[in-house]
Design an enzyme around this catalytic site. Structure first.
Site, mmCIF file in Angstrom:
data_model
loop_
_atom_site.group_PDB
_atom_site.id
_atom_site.type_symbol
_atom_site.label_atom_id
_atom_site.label_comp_id
_atom_site.label_asym_id
_atom_site.label_seq_id
_atom_site.Cartn_x
_atom_site.Cartn_y
_atom_site.Cartn_z
ATOM 1 N N HIS A 11 0.844 -1.207 0.000
ATOM 2 C CA HIS A 11 0.000 0.000 0.000
ATOM 3 C C HIS A 11 0.877 1.254 0.000
ATOM 4 O O HIS A 11 0.697 2.162 -0.822
ATOM 5 C CB HIS A 11 -0.901 -0.015 1.236
ATOM 6 N N GLU A 12 1.825 1.291 0.930
ATOM 7 C CA GLU A 12 2.694 2.466 1.022
ATOM 8 C C GLU A 12 3.632 2.566 -0.178
ATOM 9 O O GLU A 12 3.981 3.673 -0.608
ATOM 10 C CB GLU A 12 3.507 2.427 2.319
ATOM 11 N N HIS A 63 1.986 4.519 -2.873
ATOM 12 C CA HIS A 63 2.168 5.962 -2.684
ATOM 13 C C HIS A 63 3.591 6.382 -3.075
ATOM 14 O O HIS A 63 3.792 7.385 -3.758
ATOM 15 C CB HIS A 63 1.950 6.326 -1.204
#
Length: 447
Positions: free
Chosen positions: A18-19, A22
């Site tokens: 998920h990170e 980003h």
């Protein structure tokens, strides 16, 4: 240990990717990333690589990517062009959306890998109706084939069960079935707002129906149990208790449950011959600690013919498997959004919300079932993480997307006061949600 390790692995995979979504889009958009952290708290592992510090922190409930941002402190003149808040709205939208979308993409990949090894579908046949449950009161019968729930067709046992539970708190649930004779019928579940409906949420959606069907013979005898000491063996069939005929497994097992510590005489058939034995069921407290029941340490033998009837096993090609992964991800994403919508209008129980303790428990159970079960568990949690983060709640990615989209459309950002108010409301909402999730976890796991 299996539960702890499988939970930590799940968090590391889901949060890291998920990170990383980003991170990678931020780099593509020319934003300088100062820190990439998996976990919260003071890092116990750090490694500097280029401009970014890579960290592991001790609280494994999330992670973050820290970018250069003038709102969070002084920024060197040379770094201003690389600050997140100095980028146009389109770039900020792309960076924020990348995390949740990575989770949804990951779910497709995980499902595709799992389905590539083979698929076992359970047809929506009802194998067992547990006495005294919502399902029995609704009139469900063994052998019913579920066709629709509130008029919507169902594909398999999982989708039928999900549709019933999702609609349980919204009023009457009409389940269209065909009985064992092929005759169309309708079973009406009317339990909205009742204690029984709340118990369904606490029991992971169990309303008293299972697809499996047991035979009336013993399939397993626990070591050192009352049953083993009494001489009972696999394939024995109990036909009477204290002289009272018990033609089915449920009939005699119910007597045992209601007779903790009492001396019972069991009549059973073995290899065509009738025998008798005596035993005393152990006294065991139920998980909710409301009563003491009797247990003798046996499990029923599955009905193999029935299992063959309701099971469809096949192995799709790799492209078909990933297409199925896409379909499953879309299906579960829509269901998750519908659930949150029903939650807002009071048509879904708050007891359905789960937190890290339940996730850890399910992680351990799925890991013990094998690689495919664990992959599909990871996919389902990844979908939940992706959809949750896209909700338009300030402090979540979805809330930031709302702010940046409004800025893009109107040509200027919302005032700082409005944004801070939204963030405070978002923090309060998320704290309440986390407290509720922990409360539900503790209630569900520890009674």
């Amino acid at each position: 240990m299996v539960t702890v390790i499988s939970f930590i692995v799940a968090i590391l995979i889901l949060v890291s990717l998920h990170e990383f979504g980003h991170y990678i889009v931020a780099r593509w958009c020319g934003v300088k990333v100062l820190r990439f952290s998996v976990g919260f708290g003071k890092p116990f592992y750090r490694k500097q690589r280029g401009d970014t510090e890579w960290c592991l922190a001790p609280i494994p409930l999330g992670g973050y990517v820290k970018m250069v941002d003038t709102r969070e402190g002084n920024v060197a003149e040379a770094d201003l062009p690389y600050a997140f808040d100095k980028q146009p709205p389109k770039k900020r939208i792309a960076i924020v959306a990348a995390g949740p979308l990575t989770n949804l993409l990951l779910a497709i990949v995980l499902y595709g890998i799992s389905f590539s090894f083979g698929v076992t579908e359970i047809k929506p046949y009802i194998g067992t109706v547990v006495p005294g449950t919502i399902a029995e009161r609704a009139g469900f019968q063994t052998g019913d084939f579920i066709e629709r729930v509130n008029g919507e067709p169902v594909k398999d046992w999982g989708s039928a069960q999900t549709a019933i539970v999702l609609n349980l708190d919204g009023g009457k649930v009409a389940v269209q079935v065909k009985d064992e004779t092929g005759k169309a019928a309708e079973r009406i579940i009317d339990a909205a707002g009742t204690p029984q409906a709340a118990e369904v949420a606490k029991n992971n959606g169990f309303i008293g129906l299972t697809a499996s069907r047991s035979s009336d013979k013993i399939g397993r005898v626990a070591k050192d149990s009352p049953a083993e000491k009494a001489g009972l063996q696999v394939d024995d069939q109990v036909v009477a208790v204290n002289g009272v005929p018990t033609p089915t497994w449920l009939a005699w097992s119910e007597i045992v449950r209601n007779s903790p510590g009492q001396k019972l005489t069991l009549t059973y058939i073995r290899n065509g011959a009738t025998h008798q034995t005596e035993l005393r069921p152990n006294s065991v407290e139920t998980p909710d600690r409301n009563r003491i029941i009797g247990q003798i340490g046996v499990a029923a033998k599955p009905d193999e013919a029935w299992q063959q009837k309701i099971t469809h096993e096949y192995r799709p090609s790799v492209p078909e498997a990933f297409k199925m992964g896409w379909d499953k991800t879309v299906e579960y994403s829509v269901l998750t959004v519908k659930f949150f919508g029903k939650l807002l209008i009071g048509q879904a129980s708050l007891n359905h919300i789960s937190g890290p303790l339940t996730i850890a428990d399910v992680a351990g159970k799925s890991a013990s079932m094998g690689a495919q079960a664990y992959l599909e568990f990871l996919a389902l949690v990844s979908i939940s993480l992706g959809v949750l983060n896209l909700l338009p709640i300030p402090v979540l990615d979805g809330g930031h997307l709302v702010f940046y989209t409004i800025e893009w459309l109107r040509g200027r950002p919302l005032s700082e006061r409005i944004q801070m108010l939204g963030i405070r409301i978002g923090i309060a909402a998320m704290l309440m949600l986390m407290l509720l999730a922990f409360f539900n976890d503790i209630t569900r796991l520890f009674g």
